[in-house]
Design a protein around this motif. Structure first.
Motif, PDB file in Angstrom:
ATOM      1  N   VAL A 124      32.100 -38.388 -14.445  1.00  0.00           N
ATOM      2  CA  VAL A 124      32.634 -37.981 -15.748  1.00  0.00           C
ATOM      3  C   VAL A 124      33.401 -36.665 -15.624  1.00  0.00           C
ATOM      4  O   VAL A 124      34.402 -36.441 -16.307  1.00  0.00           O
ATOM      5  CB  VAL A 124      31.499 -37.885 -16.789  1.00  0.00           C
ATOM      6  CG1 VAL A 124      31.961 -37.229 -18.066  1.00  0.00           C
ATOM      7  CG2 VAL A 124      30.935 -39.262 -17.071  1.00  0.00           C
ATOM      8  N   TYR A 125      32.949 -35.796 -14.732  1.00  0.00           N
ATOM      9  CA  TYR A 125      33.583 -34.486 -14.542  1.00  0.00           C
ATOM     10  C   TYR A 125      35.000 -34.614 -13.977  1.00  0.00           C
ATOM     11  O   TYR A 125      35.917 -33.958 -14.459  1.00  0.00           O
ATOM     12  CB  TYR A 125      32.700 -33.637 -13.617  1.00  0.00           C
ATOM     13  CG  TYR A 125      33.360 -32.409 -13.060  1.00  0.00           C
ATOM     14  CD1 TYR A 125      33.613 -31.314 -13.874  1.00  0.00           C
ATOM     15  CD2 TYR A 125      33.743 -32.332 -11.725  1.00  0.00           C
ATOM     16  CE1 TYR A 125      34.214 -30.172 -13.374  1.00  0.00           C
ATOM     17  CE2 TYR A 125      34.339 -31.205 -11.216  1.00  0.00           C
ATOM     18  CZ  TYR A 125      34.573 -30.138 -12.033  1.00  0.00           C
ATOM     19  OH  TYR A 125      35.176 -29.021 -11.534  1.00  0.00           O
ATOM     20  N   HIS A 126      35.197 -35.437 -12.965  1.00  0.00           N
ATOM     21  CA  HIS A 126      36.502 -35.493 -12.303  1.00  0.00           C
ATOM     22  C   HIS A 126      37.633 -36.053 -13.173  1.00  0.00           C
ATOM     23  O   HIS A 126      38.731 -35.513 -13.134  1.00  0.00           O
ATOM     24  CB  HIS A 126      36.388 -36.243 -10.979  1.00  0.00           C
ATOM     25  CG  HIS A 126      35.771 -35.396  -9.919  1.00  0.00           C
ATOM     26  ND1 HIS A 126      34.515 -35.642  -9.423  1.00  0.00           N
ATOM     27  CD2 HIS A 126      36.213 -34.276  -9.288  1.00  0.00           C
ATOM     28  CE1 HIS A 126      34.230 -34.719  -8.527  1.00  0.00           C
ATOM     29  NE2 HIS A 126      35.225 -33.874  -8.436  1.00  0.00           N
ATOM     30  N   PRO A 127      37.420 -37.100 -13.958  1.00  0.00           N
ATOM     31  CA  PRO A 127      38.524 -37.512 -14.847  1.00  0.00           C
ATOM     32  C   PRO A 127      38.894 -36.453 -15.879  1.00  0.00           C
ATOM     33  O   PRO A 127      40.021 -36.400 -16.340  1.00  0.00           O
ATOM     34  CB  PRO A 127      37.990 -38.771 -15.540  1.00  0.00           C
ATOM     35  CG  PRO A 127      37.002 -39.308 -14.596  1.00  0.00           C
ATOM     36  CD  PRO A 127      36.374 -38.110 -13.939  1.00  0.00           C
ATOM     37  N   SER A 128      37.946 -35.576 -16.227  1.00  0.00           N
ATOM     38  CA  SER A 128      38.301 -34.521 -17.168  1.00  0.00           C
ATOM     39  C   SER A 128      39.272 -33.527 -16.536  1.00  0.00           C
ATOM     40  O   SER A 128      40.068 -32.907 -17.224  1.00  0.00           O
ATOM     41  CB  SER A 128      37.044 -33.791 -17.655  1.00  0.00           C
ATOM     42  OG  SER A 128      36.467 -33.048 -16.619  1.00  0.00           O
ATOM     43  N   ILE A 129      39.228 -33.387 -15.228  1.00  0.00           N
ATOM     44  CA  ILE A 129      40.193 -32.544 -14.520  1.00  0.00           C
ATOM     45  C   ILE A 129      41.515 -33.283 -14.353  1.00  0.00           C
ATOM     46  O   ILE A 129      42.584 -32.719 -14.509  1.00  0.00           O
ATOM     47  CB  ILE A 129      39.638 -32.118 -13.142  1.00  0.00           C
ATOM     48  CG1 ILE A 129      38.359 -31.301 -13.294  1.00  0.00           C
ATOM     49  CG2 ILE A 129      40.673 -31.344 -12.347  1.00  0.00           C
ATOM     50  CD1 ILE A 129      38.538 -29.956 -13.940  1.00  0.00           C
ATOM     51  N   ILE A 130      41.448 -34.568 -14.041  1.00  0.00           N
ATOM     52  CA  ILE A 130      42.652 -35.334 -13.753  1.00  0.00           C
ATOM     53  C   ILE A 130      43.465 -35.643 -15.012  1.00  0.00           C
ATOM     54  O   ILE A 130      44.657 -35.926 -14.936  1.00  0.00           O
ATOM     55  CB  ILE A 130      42.298 -36.627 -12.990  1.00  0.00           C
ATOM     56  CG1 ILE A 130      43.450 -37.092 -12.132  1.00  0.00           C
ATOM     57  CG2 ILE A 130      41.892 -37.727 -13.926  1.00  0.00           C
ATOM     58  CD1 ILE A 130      43.103 -38.178 -11.174  1.00  0.00           C
ATOM     59  N   MET A 131      42.864 -35.555 -16.193  1.00  0.00           N
ATOM     60  CA  MET A 131      43.576 -35.920 -17.421  1.00  0.00           C
ATOM     61  C   MET A 131      44.718 -34.980 -17.749  1.00  0.00           C
ATOM     62  O   MET A 131      45.597 -35.314 -18.517  1.00  0.00           O
ATOM     63  CB  MET A 131      42.595 -35.975 -18.601  1.00  0.00           C
ATOM     64  CG  MET A 131      42.153 -34.640 -19.072  1.00  0.00           C
ATOM     65  SD  MET A 131      41.043 -34.847 -20.450  1.00  0.00           S
ATOM     66  CE  MET A 131      40.656 -33.162 -20.777  1.00  0.00           C
ATOM     67  N   PHE A 132      44.761 -33.801 -17.152  1.00  0.00           N
ATOM     68  CA  PHE A 132      45.836 -32.860 -17.448  1.00  0.00           C
ATOM     69  C   PHE A 132      47.172 -33.307 -16.885  1.00  0.00           C
ATOM     70  O   PHE A 132      48.192 -32.763 -17.222  1.00  0.00           O
ATOM     71  CB  PHE A 132      45.506 -31.474 -16.909  1.00  0.00           C
ATOM     72  CG  PHE A 132      44.327 -30.849 -17.589  1.00  0.00           C
ATOM     73  CD1 PHE A 132      44.349 -30.649 -18.946  1.00  0.00           C
ATOM     74  CD2 PHE A 132      43.214 -30.482 -16.871  1.00  0.00           C
ATOM     75  CE1 PHE A 132      43.268 -30.074 -19.588  1.00  0.00           C
ATOM     76  CE2 PHE A 132      42.142 -29.907 -17.492  1.00  0.00           C
ATOM     77  CZ  PHE A 132      42.166 -29.708 -18.848  1.00  0.00           C
ATOM     78  N   ARG A 133      47.163 -34.292 -16.021  1.00  0.00           N
ATOM     79  CA  ARG A 133      48.425 -34.718 -15.405  1.00  0.00           C
ATOM     80  C   ARG A 133      49.201 -35.695 -16.277  1.00  0.00           C
ATOM     81  O   ARG A 133      50.331 -35.977 -15.980  1.00  0.00           O
ATOM     82  CB  ARG A 133      48.134 -35.372 -14.054  1.00  0.00           C
ATOM     83  CG  ARG A 133      47.878 -34.307 -13.050  1.00  0.00           C
ATOM     84  CD  ARG A 133      47.816 -34.904 -11.706  1.00  0.00           C
ATOM     85  NE  ARG A 133      46.425 -34.772 -11.335  1.00  0.00           N
ATOM     86  CZ  ARG A 133      45.726 -35.697 -10.751  1.00  0.00           C
ATOM     87  NH1 ARG A 133      46.268 -36.821 -10.437  1.00  0.00           N
ATOM     88  NH2 ARG A 133      44.477 -35.499 -10.459  1.00  0.00           N
ATOM     89  N   ASN A 134      48.589 -36.277 -17.269  1.00  0.00           N
ATOM     90  CA  ASN A 134      49.290 -37.282 -18.085  1.00  0.00           C
ATOM     91  C   ASN A 134      50.080 -36.639 -19.178  1.00  0.00           C
ATOM     92  O   ASN A 134      49.884 -35.612 -19.637  1.00  0.00           O
ATOM     93  CB  ASN A 134      48.277 -38.274 -18.651  1.00  0.00           C
ATOM     94  CG  ASN A 134      47.613 -39.053 -17.547  1.00  0.00           C
ATOM     95  OD1 ASN A 134      48.227 -39.305 -16.523  1.00  0.00           O
ATOM     96  ND2 ASN A 134      46.368 -39.405 -17.749  1.00  0.00           N
TER      97      ASN A 134
END
Length: 134
Positions: A124-134
């Motif tokens: 759950v933690y890692h997609p919260s970091i990756i969401m900034f790229r969209n």
């Protein structure tokens, strides 16, 4: 456990997002801080062996390397027409980060039970970091 690598990875992630046209330094550090505190709390509640915040932050920071690679690739991959490739690469980066961080936490704390719970929290933690790229 050291913090030079994780801080460098966060700076590189912010730099690659900046090259992609997004200024997200504050959001990256804020989300990373909340995530590190949450994973730290979960790890200490699950295991008899305590882990300090410094070490858990270092583990999560070093596991961000696939996210940094993904952000670097996004600078060079066009946004239009390659959504399927970007989705596959994003999922691969998330799974890679999650499995790496989980394996390191398991080795450090000698966990035998609760691996799925820990993996889920890190997942759950890692997609919260990756969401900034969209």
């Amino acid at each position: 456990a050291d913090m030079s690598g994780p801080v460098l990875f966060c700076l590189m992630l912010g730099l690659f997002l900046l090259l992609g046209g997004k200024v997200q330094f504050g959001q990256i550090y804020g989300q990373a801080s909340i995530g590190c505190l949450s994973i730290y709390a979960v790890c200490n509640l699950m295991s008899k062996d305590r882990i300090d915040l410094y070490r858990s932050t270092s583990i999560l920071g070093y596991s961000l390397l696939p996210m940094v690679i993904m952000a670097a690739l996004r600078v060079f991959i066009p946004h239009h027409g390659f959504q399927a490739v970007i989705l596959v690469l994003s999922i691969t980066a998330i799974v890679w980060c999650t499995s790496t961080a989980t394996k390191i936490f398991v080795a450090v704390q000698s966990l035998t039970v609760g691996l799925r719970l820990l993996s889920h929290c890190i997942y759950v933690y890692h997609p919260s970091i990756i969401m900034f790229r969209n």
